[in-house]
Structures are given as C-alpha cells and as structure tokens.
Design a protein around this motif. Structure first.
Motif, mmCIF file in Angstrom:
data_model
loop_
_atom_site.group_PDB
_atom_site.id
_atom_site.type_symbol
_atom_site.label_atom_id
_atom_site.label_comp_id
_atom_site.label_asym_id
_atom_site.label_seq_id
_atom_site.Cartn_x
_atom_site.Cartn_y
_atom_site.Cartn_z
ATOM 1 N N GLU A 1 0.863 -1.196 0.000
ATOM 2 C CA GLU A 1 0.000 0.000 0.000
ATOM 3 C C GLU A 1 0.893 1.238 0.000
ATOM 4 N N LYS B 1 -5.405 -2.167 -3.563
ATOM 5 C CA LYS B 1 -5.974 -3.407 -2.994
ATOM 6 C C LYS B 1 -7.064 -3.978 -3.914
ATOM 7 N N ALA C 1 -2.590 1.760 9.933
ATOM 8 C CA ALA C 1 -2.460 0.326 10.236
ATOM 9 C C ALA C 1 -1.053 0.002 10.705
HETATM 10 MG MG LIG Z 1 -3.680 -2.098 4.995
#
Ligand SMILES: [Mg+2]
Ligand SMILES: O=P(O)(O)OP(=O)(O)OP(=O)(O)OC[C@H]1O[C@@H](n2cnc3c(O)ncnc32)[C@H](O)[C@@H]1O
Length: 536
Positions: A379, A391, A426
């Motif tokens: 990412e 994604k 994340a």
């Molecule tokens: Mg991610």
C-alpha cells in the motif's frame, strides 16, 4: 365457456375408444389437398381455438369436404365429428362443418384466438423501460425508431405460425423475454456490449411484422416468402440506424445480430454469429424459442403421459409433474451482483456485510477468503484512494469476471500531528498482526501526551474503491469527526475505536455495532457506494 361447443383441448383429451360426438368452433389455419394411395383426394386442415390446435383429414365422401373446398385460412367454422384415435394419435372423424357468420365470429373471438399469457399493456411498458436502460443513446434511439417505424403491429403480431409463441402478442412476449434474459445475464459476460445486446434482443425478430399476414390465420406474406424475416428485419434495423446516425461500426454489429440470430445457416441465419453480442442474442433466442415450444406442448398436450411430438424439439414432452414436495417453493432471485471485499481485515468485512444486510441491499457480498485470499500488496500510494485501488486491483486479478471488487482504505487523521497517522494508521507503530491495534493506540496516546483538550481534534476517513465487472472505477469517501481521548474506553469495534471520542461523549468502541454502522466513516462511504450500485 360457451356450452354448445367444446374446446379443442377438451376434445383431444376425451378417452381413447369413447368415440364421443363433439362440436367445436375453431379457425382454419391452413388447408392442403393430398392424394390418397387409392388415387382419391382428401384435405388436411389445421384448426385452432384458444386452447389448442388439431389436424383434421377430410375425405371426399364427407359433407365437410364441400364446405372446406370453398374455405380459406382465417375462416371460422363450427365442426361436428366423432373423437377417434389412430395409433394413439388423435384422429377424429369429421361429419360436417358450417362456416360461422361474421356476427357469430365476433361474439366468439375471445374463445377462438389465443393470446399471450402475460398482459399485453404490462409487457409493452416493461419492454420500453428496458429500452430506456440502453446505455448508448444512439443505440437507444435506433431501437425506438425501428419500433415506431413498424408501428402497432409489433405489439400484436404472433412470433410464429406454429413453432413457438404462435399467438396474438407472441412477438412482443418473445422479444420481452429476450430483453429480460439479456438484462439478467449480461453481468455474467462483461465482454458483451450491453447496448448492442439489449437492442438485438428487442429487435431480432422485428422482420416478422412483415413476414406474417396479421389476420386470424397467420400465413406468410408474399414478401415474407421471398425475403424472410431475417432479411426484412435487417432492412428495418438498417434504416433506423441510418436515420439515427448510429456510427458505422455499431450499425454493422447491430445488423449482424439480426442477420445471425437464427443460430445456424440451415435454420435460416444469413450469417454465422461472429461477435460476442450476436452469439449471446442467438443463444437467448434459442432458449426462449424452445421453452415457448415446451409451454405450448404442455398447454395442449391432453391427458397422456407425454405430449404429441413437438416438431421444434423433435420429441414428445413428459407431462407429469416432478415428484417434489418443494416444487411450489419460490426461489429468491437476487440482483445477481456479487461483490468481493479486497481486505485482510476481518472487522471491515464484518461491518460491510452487516451494513449491506441492515440496509436490505440485494447483493451477494463475500470476503477475499472465498476466492483464494487477499493477495499480498504494497500500500505505497500517498492517498487513501490510491491505496484502496491498489488493494482492489490486486483482488480483481483473481476475482470472477462478473464480480465487483471493493476495497477499503481508512485511517485516523489527527490535526495536532499534521494529519498523522492518516494513511499509515495500520502500520503506525510498525507492528503487524495481533498486537498491532494495541501498539498503535499506545503510540498515538504517547504522541498526544502533551496536547491539551481542545487541540485533540481528529477524524476517521474511509475511501472505498470499486472496480466494476466492465472495468469502470469509482471511489466514495466518508468521514466522521471527533477527538482523541486520554485513554481507551469500550470493547466494541477495532483499531483506534477505543480512543476516538464522538462529540456525543462516547467512543466508537462504546457504541453498539449497529449504531457505529449508522454514523461511521465506513457507513457514510458505503451509503454513497450503494447509491451508485442501484444505478447499475
Ligand atoms: Mg492495509
Ligand atoms: O488494508 P486492509 O487489508 O484492508 O486492512 P488494514 O487493517 O491494513 O486497513 P488499512 O490499510 O485501511 O488501515 C486502516 C487502519 O485504520 C484504522 N481504522 C480504519 N477504520 C477503523 C474503524 O472503523 N475503527 C477503528 N479503526 C479503524 C485501523 O487501525 C486500521 O488498521
């Protein structure tokens, strides 16, 4: 039912050997003179009422012979005879016939003429609503022009003399069936152009409006015999395309659908289907023509275990119903949209599935695990949208061609940290897997340690990226405003939920799931996505 005559279907189901007398009222559909082995002439006459048809052999020694020699197709008769069977086939003996007066004919018309089982006005309205969905405006106009050009006859005409949908409004019904099938099946074949496929489905048999005489007995017209509906339809469609200035390529492809829809050269196709749309339309036509023949055979089949031979199917059809106690069960038909979610985060899948269900969206939503798992991907874009598409594209490669792929990139944007963690939410603390949420929360609290209340504003941001079966790409953004608390509160949700406090004084981890799914960044983005899906 009129009590002084019987319907053909009733007469045909009289028990074999009963030799019961009957009186029928029916329309003469066709008449042929034949020579018997002994050299004497006899007539073969096809008669029909709205319950079915029967073929009669009338010999020169019967009174009926004289009546018939003066008759022509479309005349209506009262027929007196005795029900009989020959080698198991209905083969009545005809005594006499009387031609119905014009007055009698008018009063019995509803009993004599078979009409399509579906309501004609409703079918017509539905056909036009499907035409309105044709994405390409020039193709849409071409279809409307062609229908307008042939006029009302399209909505009354039969689709055949004998084979299938051979009744008033049969052409409308058959064309609508193909249009419905096209709309339902197009999502399975994203390489089929939807405008051409729907136009071809609606117009494929339009030449029949000229091929058939439109009286009480359908016959081929002179030009119908000389050119056939394939060529006649081609001419109608070509004129419409030229008038509507449809580009040359689309015109050629639409003409090709008409020329090839009969499927095989020996069945009357002028060309073998050679575009995805032409193969598609000819297969839909094949299906509906044969199911129409099954419908007619079952409707008029009598009481035997099998129907009479159905020429279009080259067999007889088993009449008994399957021994299935669930036969009446309704199978819920979904919109057919399948959506796979491109994420390895099970919380996202759970929330998105719950929202689709809660809002009654008719889509089949699945996780990446159903199709082999979420592929590894980097990412590395610098926006939520960029990462979401990375994604979505990764999963699209392994997803079924007819499925939509949806990815979610989200995060928490904290103003006092210049927008961080943002797209790095994340992996903020650099921990992967199980301990990641805890480590991220600790790191965020530490970073805001010296930031006073009033300066701890933050928002959750979610960008959903959708890749459609036809390759179309769309993104939808949702946000929810709040601030970062000094500690964790609540057990629901995931990620930064325990730290994110709403103006109402609760964290998103304290909200029941259903409430979070009403107000969250993901919910807001998903509502926009659903608006788009409804237009598909
Ligand atoms: Mg991610
Ligand atoms: O990339 P995928 O496989 O979809 O899963 P991910 O968890 O890595 O997802 P993101 O890259 O989009 O990172 C989003 C992070 O932002 C946080 N986050 C997103 N939505 C959230 C929510 O509704 N509640 C709490 N935290 C959220 C959470 O820490 C996520 O791990």
């Amino acid at each position: 039912m009129n009590s002084d005559f019987q319907k053909i279907s009733e007469i045909k189901s009289l028990p074999e050997g009963s030799r019961a007398q009957f009186c029928a009222c029916a329309i003469l559909k066709s008449l042929q003179k034949r020579l018997a082995k002994n050299g004497s002439e006899f007539l073969v006459a096809d008669f029909a009422d709205n319950s079915g048809s029967m073929t009669l052999m009338v010999f020169a020694d019967s009174l009926a012979y004289i009546s018939l020699t003066r008759a022509s197709a479309g005349d209506a008769f009262k027929i007196f005879g005795v029900a009989d069977f020959y080698n198991g086939r209905f083969s009545p003996k005809i005594d006499s016939m009387e031609k119905l007066s014009e007055e009698e004919l008018q009063s019995l018309l509803g009993e004599l003429v078979e009409v399509a089982p579906e309501n004609a006005d409703a079918m017509r309205a539905e056909l036009f609503s499907i035409i309105e969905k044709i994405p390409n405006p020039d193709v849409r106009e071409t279809v409307k022009y062609a229908l307008n050009d042939v006029g009302e006859v399209f909505f009354r005409s039969t689709a055949a003399i004998k084979m299938h949908h051979a009744y008033v409004c049969g052409l409308l019904e058959h064309s609508l069936h193909l249009a419905r099938l096209a709309v339902k099946l197009l999502p399975m074949y994203p390489f089929v152009n939807p405008s051409l496929a729907i136009a071809g489905a609606v117009l494929h048999d339009i030449g029949k409006t000229i091929e058939y005489s439109q009286g009480l007995a359908t016959e081929k017209t002179k030009i119908g015999i000389l050119q056939g509906h394939v060529v006649l339809g081609f001419r109608i469609v070509r004129k419409a395309a030229l008038k509507c200035k449809l580009n040359e390529d689309l015109t050629g492809r639409l003409e090709h659908i008409i020329l090839s829809h009969q499927g095989e050269l020996q069945w009357g196709a002028a060309a073998v289907a050679a575009t995805p749309e032409a193969v598609f339309v000819s297969m839909l036509d094949y299906l509906d023509a044969r199911m129409g023949a099954v419908y007619s055979a079952l409707k008029t089949g009598g009481d035997g275990e099998f129907t009479d031979l159905v020429p279009a199917l080259q067999t007889r059809i088993l009449q008994s119903k399957p021994d299935d106690e669930f036969a009446g069960a309704k199978v819920e038909v979904s919109s057919g949209k399948k959506i796979f979610i491109a994420t390895s985060n099970a919380h996202k899948v759970k929330e998105i599935k719950a929202m689709f269900e809660e809002w009654g969206v008719d889509c089949d939503v699945g996780g990446a695990d159903e199709i082999g798992g979420m592929p590894e991907c980097d990412e590395n874009a610098d926006t939520f949208e960029g990462n979401a598409f990375i994604k979505a594209d990764a999963l699209k490669k392994i997803a079924p061609a007819d499925a939509y792929v949806l990815a979610d990139d989200s995060g928490i944007v904290v103003d006092a940290l210049g927008g961080n963690p943002g797209i790095h939410s994340a992996r903020y603390a650099g921990v992967k897997g199980e301990g990641a949420d805890k480590a991220n929360n600790e790191k965020l609290l530490k970073a805001l340690e010296n930031i006073p209340d009033g300066e701890r504003s933050a928002r959750f941001v979610c960008v959903l990226a959708l890749v459609c079966p036809n390759g179309e790409r769309k993104s939808f953004e949702g946000r929810v405003e709040g601030f970062i608390n000094h500690g964790a509160k609540g057990k629901n949700g995931f990620g930064y939920d325990p730290l994110f406090e709403l103006p109402e004084g609760m964290t998103t981890a304290e909200l029941p799931e259903a409430c979070k799914n009403e107000i969250s960044h993901r919910a807001r983005a998903l509502k926009e996505l659903i608006k788009f899906l409804k237009t598909q």
